[in-house]
Design an enzyme around this catalytic site. Structure first.
Site, PDB file in Angstrom:
ATOM      1  N   LYS A 201      47.766  35.817  32.207  1.00  0.00           N
ATOM      2  CA  LYS A 201      48.754  36.466  31.086  1.00  0.00           C
ATOM      3  C   LYS A 201      48.976  37.033  31.615  1.00  0.00           C
ATOM      4  O   LYS A 201      48.710  38.883  31.550  1.00  0.00           O
ATOM      5  CB  LYS A 201      48.053  36.616  29.647  1.00  0.00           C
ATOM      6  CG  LYS A 201      49.135  36.111  28.668  1.00  0.00           C
ATOM      7  CD  LYS A 201      50.303  36.732  28.626  1.00  0.00           C
ATOM      8  CE  LYS A 201      49.927  38.365  28.082  1.00  0.00           C
ATOM      9  NZ  LYS A 201      50.944  39.242  27.961  1.00  0.00           N
ATOM     10  N   GLU A 276      39.849  48.164  32.151  1.00  0.00           N
ATOM     11  CA  GLU A 276      40.331  49.180  32.746  1.00  0.00           C
ATOM     12  C   GLU A 276      41.275  49.778  32.260  1.00  0.00           C
ATOM     13  O   GLU A 276      42.253  49.070  31.863  1.00  0.00           O
ATOM     14  CB  GLU A 276      40.868  48.884  34.414  1.00  0.00           C
ATOM     15  CG  GLU A 276      40.180  48.642  35.503  1.00  0.00           C
ATOM     16  CD  GLU A 276      39.099  49.992  36.212  1.00  0.00           C
ATOM     17  OE1 GLU A 276      37.875  49.557  36.564  1.00  0.00           O
ATOM     18  OE2 GLU A 276      39.650  50.530  35.586  1.00  0.00           O
ATOM     19  N   CYS A 310      47.643  54.888  35.745  1.00  0.00           N
ATOM     20  CA  CYS A 310      46.904  54.852  34.783  1.00  0.00           C
ATOM     21  C   CYS A 310      46.527  56.262  35.014  1.00  0.00           C
ATOM     22  O   CYS A 310      45.673  56.413  34.264  1.00  0.00           O
ATOM     23  CB  CYS A 310      45.952  53.636  34.560  1.00  0.00           C
ATOM     24  SG  CYS A 310      45.652  53.149  36.400  1.00  0.00           S
ATOM     25  N   GLU A 410      48.870  59.932  26.027  1.00  0.00           N
ATOM     26  CA  GLU A 410      48.578  58.692  27.240  1.00  0.00           C
ATOM     27  C   GLU A 410      50.436  58.809  27.280  1.00  0.00           C
ATOM     28  O   GLU A 410      51.113  58.172  26.523  1.00  0.00           O
ATOM     29  CB  GLU A 410      48.086  57.787  27.344  1.00  0.00           C
ATOM     30  CG  GLU A 410      48.333  57.083  29.260  1.00  0.00           C
ATOM     31  CD  GLU A 410      47.560  56.526  29.218  1.00  0.00           C
ATOM     32  OE1 GLU A 410      47.507  55.011  28.699  1.00  0.00           O
ATOM     33  OE2 GLU A 410      47.104  55.736  30.672  1.00  0.00           O
TER      34      GLU A 410
HETATM   35  P1  NAD Z   1      48.984  46.916  26.627  1.00  0.00           P
HETATM   36  O1  NAD Z   1      47.342  47.099  26.500  1.00  0.00           O
HETATM   37  O2  NAD Z   1      50.036  47.152  25.723  1.00  0.00           O
HETATM   38  O3  NAD Z   1      49.315  45.799  27.855  1.00  0.00           O
HETATM   39  C1  NAD Z   1      48.728  44.881  28.722  1.00  0.00           C
HETATM   40  C2  NAD Z   1      48.573  43.683  28.887  1.00  0.00           C
HETATM   41  O4  NAD Z   1      47.880  42.946  27.314  1.00  0.00           O
HETATM   42  C3  NAD Z   1      49.935  42.639  28.617  1.00  0.00           C
HETATM   43  O5  NAD Z   1      49.870  41.694  29.346  1.00  0.00           O
HETATM   44  C4  NAD Z   1      50.155  42.353  26.879  1.00  0.00           C
HETATM   45  O6  NAD Z   1      50.578  41.502  27.146  1.00  0.00           O
HETATM   46  C5  NAD Z   1      48.321  42.290  26.853  1.00  0.00           C
HETATM   47  N1  NAD Z   1      47.761  42.271  25.528  1.00  0.00           N
HETATM   48  C6  NAD Z   1      48.672  42.986  24.329  1.00  0.00           C
HETATM   49  N2  NAD Z   1      48.182  43.074  23.131  1.00  0.00           N
HETATM   50  C7  NAD Z   1      47.158  42.575  23.184  1.00  0.00           C
HETATM   51  C8  NAD Z   1      45.816  41.609  22.434  1.00  0.00           C
HETATM   52  N3  NAD Z   1      46.099  42.031  20.885  1.00  0.00           N
HETATM   53  N4  NAD Z   1      44.740  40.357  22.577  1.00  0.00           N
HETATM   54  C9  NAD Z   1      45.355  40.606  24.819  1.00  0.00           C
HETATM   55  N5  NAD Z   1      45.780  40.560  25.310  1.00  0.00           N
HETATM   56  C10 NAD Z   1      47.514  41.797  24.656  1.00  0.00           C
HETATM   57  O7  NAD Z   1      49.350  47.930  28.192  1.00  0.00           O
HETATM   58  P2  NAD Z   1      50.550  47.857  28.342  1.00  0.00           P
HETATM   59  O8  NAD Z   1      51.062  48.501  27.606  1.00  0.00           O
HETATM   60  O9  NAD Z   1      51.124  47.150  28.882  1.00  0.00           O
HETATM   61  O10 NAD Z   1      50.204  48.995  29.782  1.00  0.00           O
HETATM   62  C11 NAD Z   1      49.883  50.001  29.417  1.00  0.00           C
HETATM   63  C12 NAD Z   1      48.621  50.648  29.550  1.00  0.00           C
HETATM   64  O11 NAD Z   1      47.705  49.944  30.606  1.00  0.00           O
HETATM   65  C13 NAD Z   1      48.181  52.108  29.627  1.00  0.00           C
HETATM   66  O12 NAD Z   1      47.327  52.507  28.701  1.00  0.00           O
HETATM   67  C14 NAD Z   1      47.715  52.602  31.384  1.00  0.00           C
HETATM   68  O13 NAD Z   1      46.894  53.404  31.168  1.00  0.00           O
HETATM   69  C15 NAD Z   1      46.999  51.349  31.050  1.00  0.00           C
HETATM   70  N6  NAD Z   1      46.544  50.973  32.466  1.00  0.00           N
HETATM   71  C16 NAD Z   1      45.394  51.224  33.193  1.00  0.00           C
HETATM   72  C17 NAD Z   1      44.965  50.474  34.336  1.00  0.00           C
HETATM   73  C18 NAD Z   1      43.894  50.910  34.992  1.00  0.00           C
HETATM   74  O14 NAD Z   1      43.441  50.333  35.905  1.00  0.00           O
HETATM   75  N7  NAD Z   1      42.651  51.614  34.278  1.00  0.00           N
HETATM   76  C19 NAD Z   1      46.137  50.357  35.476  1.00  0.00           C
HETATM   77  C20 NAD Z   1      47.745  50.207  34.929  1.00  0.00           C
HETATM   78  C21 NAD Z   1      48.299  50.528  33.629  1.00  0.00           C
END
Ligand code: NAD
Length: 507
Positions: A201, A276, A310, A410
């Site tokens: 997804k 992650e 991240c 963040e």
């Molecule tokens: P997010 O958690 O909002 O979304 C990430 C993914 O999760 C998307 O595909 C989203 O559609 C899905 N999602 C959202 N709600 C969900 C739920 N209830 N159940 C299942 N899936 C769901 O994060 P974002 O805003 O898209 O991305 C930014 C975040 O990601 C930042 O916090 C960043 O630090 C983190 N990030 C971490 C890494 C790492 O390797 N640690 C890498 C990249 C980004």
């Protein structure tokens, strides 16, 4: 640089300029990718994805729901039990190597699609070709490393004790929007090396490269149903995948808040989970650091990918005796960082991914000023030709204290908080005073100091006199609220295998 009229892409698309888009994007309506082909979603809903350089709709995605997740998981389960389960490790390696070749051959199109969808400078994505194909070829090597153990038997007689390893089954992969072209491979690599299957997804704001990837993988010989892509909202399709009782493992990259939801959802069938999550990483600059390197190093450790990384080192701790000099140099360097259209060769930072992300970053810049931090450079959204895109200047705050919101939360944008310290002990205490534990760095010419920080920083990875380099042979991970489970390295495939103890009496 491919010869295409890129300048058209940073203007609103017209009937004529649509013809200049990569062929994958010319039909802007995208479907799900299930069982080796494009398929409409059950309820027929749609989701728009925007070009961050123009704020204009780039493509229309299918809005998958739980019904689509059910269908994709059933297909992935059938593929897991089907001919794919008979593939030898060498055959899985062969598939991964063919995919790496196909991605290499089609990389210009991947780069164009990713740049248009995420806003990352085109030359930067083109420059990632080697990094991405190296990761895939690394996982190809890991297909031959799925091994168990044998033991001297404790029993008299013809006994053998062993641990076998077997693929966990269907993996649900959920990825964010900041670097989908690479982050999808931290899931697909383990899946394909071990003989698992997956439903991915991707994020609402950046699903296009995942859809293109699925198509290219099929053409490269991946059996149908092994990799399936369901686009849609996280709260609906993502949540359905996380809760699905026939998904054996979830590999999630995204925010800490969503990570908590994933853990709760996993309880339904005791899914294995790898997370992650977010970060607020410390970057510690001692007074003996070589500032010619530390200033651009610390700056780009935040500004790369417009701050949407991240492990960005957003809390820059500077020893008080060099604070003024450091801030002056950092501010001067920040003004040289060219923010511009993703298509321009001299662009270092493209736009943020979405209007929502722009609002969030501008909101935190206001919060920093309201909290009393000193805005020393940047802080503005760009206007003029770039006014319709989501562009923000590289921004430096000094006089920040570690308890301000801009130092604790963040931001995920090009915003640095400079925080002074006096002693190594104080630097460590401040560095670790965070809920996160993703990355950290130290800049010093004193090996003793460097090692004290390496041992003392509580994070999944620490850099010394550099920032942000990831070696797929080593991998990376997080601790505390940054998640758990290792990505990359030889331990990665273990996460996609389960262990089975076997006691065998030969006669
Ligand atoms: P997010 O958690 O909002 O979304 C990430 C993914 O999760 C998307 O595909 C989203 O559609 C899905 N999602 C959202 N709600 C969900 C739920 N209830 N159940 C299942 N899936 C769901 O994060 P974002 O805003 O898209 O991305 C930014 C975040 O990601 C930042 O916090 C960043 O630090 C983190 N990030 C971490 C890494 C790492 O390797 N640690 C890498 C990249 C980004």
């Amino acid at each position: 640089m491919p010869k295409l009229p890129f300048e058209d892409w940073i203007k609103p698309l017209t009937k004529d300029t649509i013809a200049t888009l990569p062929s994958f994007l010319r039909n802007s309506a995208k479907q799900l990718y299930i069982d080796g082909r494009e398929q409409p979603c059950a309820e027929g809903g749609t989701l728009e994805t925007y070009n961050p350089a123009t704020g204009q709709v780039l493509a229309t995605l299918a809005r998958g729901t739980s019904e689509d997740i059910d269908r994709a998981v059933a297909v992935a389960r059938a593929a897991f039990n089907g001919p794919w389960s008979e593939y030898t490790p060498a055959e899985r390696q062969g598939v991964l190597l063919s995919i790496a070749d196909a991605i290499e051959a089609n990389f210009e199109e991947f780069a164009q699609v990713e740049s248009l969808d995420v806003g990352v400078p085109l030359h930067r994505v083109l420059g990632m070709k080697g990094a991405i194909t190296n990761i895939i070829r690394f996982f190809a090597s890991q297909a031959l490393q799925c091994r168990g153990e044998t033991f001297d038997s404790p029993y008299k007689g013809d006994f053998t004790s062993m641990i076998l390893k077997a693929p966990v089954g269907v993996v649900g992969g959920i990825i964010p929007w900041n670097a989908p072209l690479i982050s999808i491979w931290w899931i697909l690599g383990g899946v394909l090396a071990t003989g698992c299957t997956t439903v991915i997804k991707p994020a609402e704001d950046a699903s296009l490269s995942a859809l293109l990837m699925a198509r290219v993988m099929s053409e490269a010989g991946l059996p149908d149903g092994v990799v399936n892509i369901v686009t849609g909202a996280g709260s609906v399709a993502g949540s359905a995948l996380a809760h699905h009782p026939d998904v054996d493992r979830i590999a999630f990259t995204g925010s800490t808040a969503t990570g908590r939801e994933i853990i709760k959802a996993s309880a339904v069938n005791m899914k294995r989970v790898q997370l992650e999550l977010g970060g607020k990483s410390p970057d510690i600059i001692f007074d003996d650091a070589d500032l010619e390197r530390a200033v651009p190093g610390a700056a780009m450790g935040v500004y790369s990918n417009s701050g949407q990384i991240c492990f960005a080192g957003t809390r820059v701790f500077v020893q008080r005796s060099i604070q003024d000099e450091f801030v002056e140099k950092l501010s001067a360097f920040s003004k040289t960082v060219k923010v511009g259209a993703p298509t321009a060769q001299d662009t270092m930072l493209g736009p943020l991914v979405s209007q929502a992300q722009l609002d969030r970053v501008m909101g935190y810049i206001q919060i920093g000023q309201d909290e009393g931090a000193k805005l020393v450079s940047g802080g503005n959204r760009l206007g003029g030709d770039l006014a319709s895109g989501y562009y923000v200047e590289p921004t430096v705050f000094s006089g920040v204290s570690n308890d301000m919101r801009i130092a604790r939360e963040e931001i995920f944008g090009p915003v640095i908080s400079v925080i002074p310290f006096d002693t190594a002990e104080e630097a460590l205490a401040l560095a670790n005073d965070t809920e996160y534990g993703l990355g950290g760095a130290v800049w010093t010419q004193n090996l003793g100091r460097a090692m004290k920080m390496v041992h003392g920083i509580k994070a999944g990875q620490v850099w010394v006199n550099c920032y942000g380099l990831i070696d797929p042979m080593v991998g990376f991970g997080g601790v505390k609220s940054s998640g758990y489970g290792w990505k990359g390295g030889t331990r990665h495939v273990d996460g996609y295998l389960y262990e089975k103890a076997v006691t065998l009496k030969a006669s």
